[in-house]
Design a protein around this motif. Structure first.
Motif, short mmCIF file in Angstrom:
data_model
loop_
_atom_site.label_atom_id
_atom_site.label_comp_id
_atom_site.label_asym_id
_atom_site.label_seq_id
_atom_site.Cartn_x
_atom_site.Cartn_y
_atom_site.Cartn_z
N LEU A 88 50.66 43.27 28.31
CA LEU A 88 52.10 43.21 28.06
C LEU A 88 52.52 41.78 27.73
CD1 LEU A 88 54.87 44.77 28.24
CD2 LEU A 88 54.98 43.94 30.61
N ALA A 89 52.03 40.82 28.52
CA ALA A 89 52.38 39.42 28.27
C ALA A 89 51.84 38.94 26.93
CB ALA A 89 51.83 38.55 29.41
N ALA A 90 50.61 39.31 26.60
CA ALA A 90 50.04 38.91 25.32
C ALA A 90 50.89 39.41 24.16
CB ALA A 90 48.61 39.43 25.19
N ASP A 91 51.40 40.62 24.27
CA ASP A 91 52.24 41.19 23.22
C ASP A 91 53.55 40.41 23.09
OD1 ASP A 91 53.61 42.80 21.42
OD2 ASP A 91 54.04 44.37 22.89
N TRP A 92 54.29 40.30 24.18
CA TRP A 92 55.62 39.70 24.11
C TRP A 92 55.58 38.19 23.87
CZ3 TRP A 92 60.52 41.78 24.07
CH2 TRP A 92 60.58 43.18 24.21
N LEU A 93 54.61 37.50 24.43
CA LEU A 93 54.56 36.04 24.29
C LEU A 93 53.99 35.60 22.94
CD1 LEU A 93 53.41 35.01 27.87
CD2 LEU A 93 55.73 34.92 26.92
N SER A 94 53.44 36.53 22.18
CA SER A 94 52.92 36.19 20.85
C SER A 94 53.85 36.64 19.73
CB SER A 94 51.53 36.82 20.66
OG SER A 94 51.62 38.24 20.65
N ARG A 95 54.97 37.27 20.06
CA ARG A 95 55.82 37.85 19.02
C ARG A 95 56.48 36.82 18.12
NH1 ARG A 95 58.77 43.34 21.35
NH2 ARG A 95 56.83 44.38 22.02
N GLY A 96 56.71 35.61 18.62
CA GLY A 96 57.35 34.60 17.78
C GLY A 96 56.38 33.77 16.97
N ARG A 97 55.10 34.04 17.09
CA ARG A 97 54.10 33.24 16.39
C ARG A 97 53.95 33.69 14.95
NH1 ARG A 97 49.99 30.54 19.93
NH2 ARG A 97 51.16 30.20 21.85
N PRO A 98 53.53 32.78 14.08
CA PRO A 98 53.35 33.16 12.66
C PRO A 98 52.38 34.32 12.48
CG PRO A 98 53.26 30.77 12.94
CD PRO A 98 53.27 31.37 14.32
#
Length: 356
Positions: free
Chosen positions: A141-151
């Protein structure tokens, strides 16, 4: 409530209901959870949101330590969760690292579920699998949400520590749609690293699998780094290893030196729980005297109150909340109950008449 009680002649006569008690084996737990990664990540997300909204009780964990066995501990995690889960309970989990030398897993655990109306325990579940599942679902869950703003979504993952938790995190990432061009592996035990690479081959993991001799090599070559070790104090001390601004799932909590966290954006699952017991975030607080290094909780990200930056490493340090164990444990109990496979312990409770 009715599914937790046995109808008896006494009840028919107007007397009290007799609570039942079930024991769920590790095999039953595994069968209830296997292949349901997306459903379980959604359950963990819903639980974080309930916890963030205050519909839970999650006291500090209690650590039972032993002067003659300083590397070992047993932890009690009491909790209560509302919402549709609506259950109280306790996880009792041990960590004995020396078990690995004799071929046993480091951790073992049980989970007790209590009826919130009567307080009676109604089930005991083997919980090492539940604990690994909630940890892995939280990480995914964290990997999904914390990577959403990355290019771009991280395509190179590195696992530092290759035990049960690493395996479950990989399973949950793969089960929720993650694909990797490269998978890096590093462990202080060469045999463990090779064993994990052996697991990855038949698991269908895509991408090239590389065993790294050094921690630095693993970290510098990974966009997503998973720490799943048994480290008791920081051993990764150089912030320069993170100059490429990876997303770091700091699941084992004590790997990173304060200097690394001070150069990163930091998110936790629960501030009060994470900043204790000499975790890496706790060491930062002790060093600086404040909590300004924290950017927020995962629930803050879910609610849109915080967003991870792209110009710094992003570190997620989850202490592991008892409410997550309860949510997953109740899910297992309900699945086994629906299948008609509960193993009831007859006469577990004795002398239920108030006056004998």
């Amino acid at each position: 409530m009715s599914d937790l009680l046995t109808t008896t002649a006494e009840r028919a006569a107007g007397g009290p209901s007799v609570p039942t008690f079930s024991v769920l084996s590790g095999q039953q737990v595994q069968q209830a959870l296997t292949g349901r990664e997306r459903e379980l990540v959604a359950l963990v997300e819903a639980t974080y949101r309930l916890h963030g909204a205050g519909d839970s009780v999650n006291p500090p964990s209690y650590f039972l330590r032993f002067p003659d066995r300083p590397d070992s501990r047993i932890i009690a995690l009491p909790a209560s969760i509302g919402g549709s889960v609506h259950v109280d309970g306790l996880k009792w989990i041990s960590s004995f690292p020396d078990n690995v030398r004799s071929g046993l897993p480091r951790a073992s655990a049980v989970l007790i579920l209590n009826d919130p109306e009567t307080g009676y325990p109604f089930a005991c579940l083997e919980s090492s699998i539940i604990s690994a599942t909630r940890t892995a679902a939280s990480a995914a869950l964290a990997a999904d949400w914390l990577s959403r703003g990355r290019p771009a979504r991280p395509a190179r993952i590195g696992f530092f520590g290759t035990g049960l938790i690493a395996r479950y995190i990989h399973t949950f990432l793969a089960g929720t749609g993650w694909e990797f061009d490269e998978i890096g592996v590093h462990d202080v035990s060469a045999d463990s690293a090779e064993g994990f690479r052996g697991y990855l081959r038949p698991s269908g993991a895509g991408g090239q699998v590389t065993v790294h001799d050094s921690a630095e090599g693993l970290i510098r070559s990974s966009d997503l780094v998973v720490f799943a070790t048994v480290a008791g104090k920081p051993h990764v001390t150089d912030p320069a290893w993170f100059d490429h601004n990876p997303l770091v799932l700091h699941v084992s909590l004590r790997d990173l030196a304060p200097e690394v966290l001070l150069g990163a954006a930091n998110f936790v699952d629960d501030v009060e729980h994470c900043l204790k017991a000499d975790t890496s975030p706790h060491l930062v607080e002790q060093l600086t005297g404040d909590r300004d290094f924290l950017n927020g909780t995962l629930n803050d990200v879910l609610q849109g109150r915080a967003a991870p930056p792209t110009d710094r490493p992003v570190v997620f340090s989850p202490f592991g909340l008892g409410v997550l164990d309860l949510a997953v444990g109740k899910y297992v109990y309900d699945e086994v109950s629906r299948a008609g496979s509960l193993r009831l312990i007859d006469d577990f409770f004795h002398d239920l008449r108030r006056y004998g």
